[in-house]
Every structure is written in structure tokens, then in C-alpha cells.
Design an enzyme around this catalytic site. Sequence first.
Site: not given
Ligand code: KIV
Length: 271
Positions: A51-52, A90, A120, A122, A189
Site C-alpha cells: 500500500d506504499s 496489502d 498482507k 498489519e 518494519e
Molecule cells: O507497503 C509496503 O511497501 C510495505 C513494505 C514497507 C513492507 O508494507
Amino acid sequence: MSSTKKVKKVTTHVLHEMKLRKEKISMLTAYDYSMARILDTAEIDVILVGDSASNVMAGNETTLPITLDEMIYHAKSVVKAVKRAFVAIDLPFGSYQGNSKEALMSAIRIMKETGGHAVKIEGGSEVEESVKRILSAGIPVMGHLGLTPQSIHKFGTYVVRATEDDEANKLIEDAHLLEKAGCCVLVLEKVPAKLAGRIAEELTIPVIGIGAGKYVDGQVLVLHDMLGITQDFSPRFLRRYHNLYEEILGSVQSYIQDVKNEDFPNENEQY
Ligand code: KIV
């Protein structure tokens, strides 16, 4: 003779075997077809559609605004390019925190509409029920602890997490809880290297770090950061392998100049 080489796909089983034989796992983010194709050709083990994307693709300050539909768009493009890598996606902010049914429905949409291999999520104990429910549908889940960017407004800062005993103990507890709940991989992280190493040693699932030091089972970086496309993000843990920002800037400036000077196209570049 056919030139098609049989590709051994990276699966949760392969990742587990890599941990057992102490082979480090390489992971990078990707959000589009062209980049994912390069990463897969290079034989990256895991591609994370992170989600980056909210930061590096959409220009938002945090990961919070990106939607499930937008994550699905990015993931679909990535999956089309991949022959070998394990692709995790994510679950974005707001698509799973409501309750475990919402989490399951979001995970099902991702798997059905993108063809990815895992989601993924969190958090620790607060997402345990959701992790179990998603797994009950046969969907592999990656955990993510330490600095969890979707909670940035709770933390108030991007500083290293779990430097104090209380938070370190909660992190260790959550890591065990996620393994017990059935997570296939754990991302840690921005936590102290020794703490991350201890967790990697105690868990049987692979632990992949970003800013979590060298004693874990693998590493992940945001692609745009390691290629030097982003300029204003320079945490200690980031190794830049290129300065693509400067390279692209220079190329675009040369092109502009060539167009203005009527240097492009030349005789050979026209019909
Ligand atoms: O969204 C992302 O890029 C991440 C990484 C920083 C692990 O969750």
C-alpha cells in the site's frame, strides 16, 4: 526444440524451505506490469504489491487513502507480469479493521480479481480473528508488525519501534500469536536488529525485515526508494542502488532539448 524453460514457482512451501536451509529471501515492492516483469526476470523471490503505492504512485503523504479497488488495479497489473515470484498484496486501510467478515470479503476480492498468492495485514492480537477467518478460506496471510504505517497517526512519528521493553515484549507476543494463527510469513518494519533476530530465531515461519537488521530471514525494500526514484526519503536502513531520479531527469531534459532544436526525429527516425 522449445525454448520455454520450466519455471519453479515460489510458493509458501518454497519460502518455508528457504528458511529451513537458511537461504535469505529477497522481496521488493512493485505496483505495475513493467517493473514487475523486470523484478521477476531478475528472480526476486517475493513481490509485494504494497500500500506504499499510496505514497510512491499516488503521491499521498500516508498509506491511508489508497482503496481496495486501487490495490486491485495495481495487483492485477503485477500478477500479469509474473511467472516465478510469490505475489503478496496489502489489504489497505479500511478494508479489514471493521470486523473479520469484512477482512475475509476484502481478501477474497483481492484473490479472485488479481490472481495474487497472499494478502498482507498489519497488526497483532487486534487482527487475530481476521487472520484466522481469511486463512479458513484457504488464503495465505502475511503478518506485519513493528512500524505499521497504517497506524501512523497513533504512533505520531516514523521513529524506530519497540526500543522499550513493554513494546518489545508485546511485539514478541504478537509475532508468536500470528505464527500460531497461521501466518505464512511475518514482515518486521523498523525495529532493533537484535530483537528482530530473536523473533526470526524463535519463529518457524520466515521473518522478512525492512529496517530490521541482518539477523532475519529476508529483506524487503520499496522499489522506488532502492532505485533512487524517490528523493526525499533517506532513512538509515535504505540502501540506494541507483539514482534513477537524476537519470530520468537527464533523459527527459535531453529529449526536450532535441525536440526544441529539431534534432529529433532525424532522417532515420521518420517514414
Ligand atoms: O507497503 C509496503 O511497501 C510495505 C513494505 C514497507 C513492507 O508494507
